[in-house]
Design a protein around this motif. Sequence first.
Motif, mmCIF file in Angstrom:
data_model
loop_
_atom_site.group_PDB
_atom_site.id
_atom_site.type_symbol
_atom_site.label_atom_id
_atom_site.label_comp_id
_atom_site.label_asym_id
_atom_site.label_seq_id
_atom_site.Cartn_x
_atom_site.Cartn_y
_atom_site.Cartn_z
ATOM 1 N N LEU A 31 0.854 -1.194 0.000
ATOM 2 C CA LEU A 31 0.000 0.000 0.000
ATOM 3 C C LEU A 31 0.890 1.245 0.000
ATOM 4 O O LEU A 31 1.843 1.331 0.764
ATOM 5 C CB LEU A 31 -0.899 0.019 1.238
ATOM 6 C CG LEU A 31 -2.061 -0.948 1.257
ATOM 7 C CD1 LEU A 31 -2.718 -0.960 2.636
ATOM 8 C CD2 LEU A 31 -3.086 -0.561 0.202
ATOM 9 N N ALA A 32 0.548 2.182 -0.857
ATOM 10 C CA ALA A 32 1.300 3.433 -0.904
ATOM 11 C C ALA A 32 0.883 4.321 0.267
ATOM 12 O O ALA A 32 -0.220 4.204 0.797
ATOM 13 C CB ALA A 32 1.034 4.141 -2.225
ATOM 14 N N ASN A 33 1.762 5.228 0.637
ATOM 15 C CA ASN A 33 1.450 6.203 1.675
ATOM 16 C C ASN A 33 0.478 7.222 1.089
ATOM 17 O O ASN A 33 0.749 7.837 0.072
ATOM 18 C CB ASN A 33 2.736 6.886 2.142
ATOM 19 C CG ASN A 33 2.500 7.754 3.352
ATOM 20 O OD1 ASN A 33 1.442 7.697 3.979
ATOM 21 N ND2 ASN A 33 3.490 8.556 3.686
ATOM 22 N N ASP A 36 -4.537 11.563 2.350
ATOM 23 C CA ASP A 36 -5.872 11.780 2.915
ATOM 24 C C ASP A 36 -6.716 10.514 2.782
ATOM 25 O O ASP A 36 -6.318 9.540 2.156
ATOM 26 C CB ASP A 36 -6.575 12.983 2.270
ATOM 27 C CG ASP A 36 -6.830 12.805 0.780
ATOM 28 O OD1 ASP A 36 -7.075 11.677 0.335
ATOM 29 O OD2 ASP A 36 -6.795 13.818 0.062
ATOM 30 N N GLU A 37 -7.902 10.555 3.377
ATOM 31 C CA GLU A 37 -8.755 9.363 3.449
ATOM 32 C C GLU A 37 -9.252 8.894 2.080
ATOM 33 O O GLU A 37 -9.348 7.699 1.835
ATOM 34 C CB GLU A 37 -9.937 9.622 4.378
ATOM 35 C CG GLU A 37 -9.545 9.686 5.827
ATOM 36 C CD GLU A 37 -10.735 9.934 6.737
ATOM 37 O OE1 GLU A 37 -11.875 9.705 6.314
ATOM 38 O OE2 GLU A 37 -10.505 10.340 7.882
ATOM 39 N N SER A 38 -9.575 9.816 1.188
ATOM 40 C CA SER A 38 -10.080 9.390 -0.123
ATOM 41 C C SER A 38 -8.981 8.720 -0.944
ATOM 42 O O SER A 38 -9.228 7.742 -1.641
ATOM 43 C CB SER A 38 -10.697 10.561 -0.895
ATOM 44 O OG SER A 38 -9.727 11.530 -1.196
ATOM 45 N N ASP A 39 -7.754 9.233 -0.837
ATOM 46 C CA ASP A 39 -6.632 8.565 -1.518
ATOM 47 C C ASP A 39 -6.390 7.190 -0.915
ATOM 48 O O ASP A 39 -6.092 6.233 -1.633
ATOM 49 C CB ASP A 39 -5.358 9.404 -1.409
ATOM 50 C CG ASP A 39 -5.387 10.636 -2.296
ATOM 51 O OD1 ASP A 39 -6.224 10.682 -3.224
ATOM 52 O OD2 ASP A 39 -4.574 11.554 -2.053
ATOM 53 N N LEU A 40 -6.512 7.088 0.400
ATOM 54 C CA LEU A 40 -6.328 5.810 1.068
ATOM 55 C C LEU A 40 -7.401 4.812 0.620
ATOM 56 O O LEU A 40 -7.100 3.653 0.329
ATOM 57 C CB LEU A 40 -6.366 5.975 2.587
ATOM 58 C CG LEU A 40 -6.213 4.682 3.392
ATOM 59 C CD1 LEU A 40 -4.887 4.001 3.083
ATOM 60 C CD2 LEU A 40 -6.352 4.973 4.881
ATOM 61 N N ALA A 41 -8.638 5.267 0.522
ATOM 62 C CA ALA A 41 -9.726 4.386 0.077
ATOM 63 C C ALA A 41 -9.469 3.894 -1.347
ATOM 64 O O ALA A 41 -9.667 2.711 -1.656
ATOM 65 C CB ALA A 41 -11.058 5.116 0.159
ATOM 66 N N THR A 42 -9.010 4.785 -2.203
ATOM 67 C CA THR A 42 -8.680 4.404 -3.581
ATOM 68 C C THR A 42 -7.548 3.393 -3.594
ATOM 69 O O THR A 42 -7.592 2.394 -4.331
ATOM 70 C CB THR A 42 -8.291 5.650 -4.409
ATOM 71 O OG1 THR A 42 -9.382 6.565 -4.399
ATOM 72 C CG2 THR A 42 -7.930 5.285 -5.828
ATOM 73 N N ILE A 44 -6.653 1.322 -1.190
ATOM 74 C CA ILE A 44 -7.129 0.043 -0.633
ATOM 75 C C ILE A 44 -7.942 -0.718 -1.675
ATOM 76 O O ILE A 44 -7.798 -1.930 -1.822
ATOM 77 C CB ILE A 44 -7.938 0.274 0.662
ATOM 78 C CG1 ILE A 44 -6.992 0.712 1.783
ATOM 79 C CG2 ILE A 44 -8.706 -0.978 1.065
ATOM 80 C CD1 ILE A 44 -7.689 1.162 3.041
ATOM 81 N N THR A 45 -8.779 -0.013 -2.421
ATOM 82 C CA THR A 45 -9.557 -0.658 -3.487
ATOM 83 C C THR A 45 -8.637 -1.249 -4.534
ATOM 84 O O THR A 45 -8.812 -2.398 -4.969
ATOM 85 C CB THR A 45 -10.530 0.352 -4.128
ATOM 86 O OG1 THR A 45 -11.405 0.848 -3.114
ATOM 87 C CG2 THR A 45 -11.334 -0.282 -5.231
ATOM 88 N N ARG A 46 -7.639 -0.487 -4.963
ATOM 89 C CA ARG A 46 -6.668 -0.985 -5.941
ATOM 90 C C ARG A 46 -5.934 -2.208 -5.408
ATOM 91 O O ARG A 46 -5.766 -3.200 -6.094
ATOM 92 C CB ARG A 46 -5.656 0.107 -6.296
ATOM 93 C CG ARG A 46 -4.662 -0.340 -7.390
ATOM 94 C CD ARG A 46 -3.414 0.534 -7.432
ATOM 95 N NE ARG A 46 -2.661 0.557 -6.197
ATOM 96 C CZ ARG A 46 -1.806 -0.402 -5.819
ATOM 97 N NH1 ARG A 46 -1.635 -1.480 -6.534
ATOM 98 N NH2 ARG A 46 -1.137 -0.298 -4.683
#
Length: 115
Positions: A31-33, A36-42, A44-46
């Motif tokens: 997982l990349a660093n 923000d939360e929306s980038d993290l959600a994206t 995690i989905t990837r």
Amino acid sequence: MTERQKRQIRERLKERVAVLTIRAEQADLTLANCPDESDLATEITRHNLDLALREREHRELREAEEALKRFDAPDYGLCEDCGGPIGTARLLARPSTRLCVCCQAEREEPALSAA
């Protein structure tokens, strides 16, 4: 099945094993660093999609390796359910298959009915 077709099937199995083995060795499921939360959600989905793809490829690799092991056995190319021959075109398209078209359709029918 002719000897030429058998060679083609064996070569397809070997090629598929080689490709899937390379992909498995190159898999990067980190997982990349994310700032923000929306980038993290994206991310995690990837990651979850990549993980599902790797699991599918791993299963396909196992199936191809098993098919290579049983390739010279007298029952290679015979359906595991009905014992009838699996069509050469089907084996050329999917050399690791263990079922004829009819038996595969019977197995998939309950799943399609439930959907």
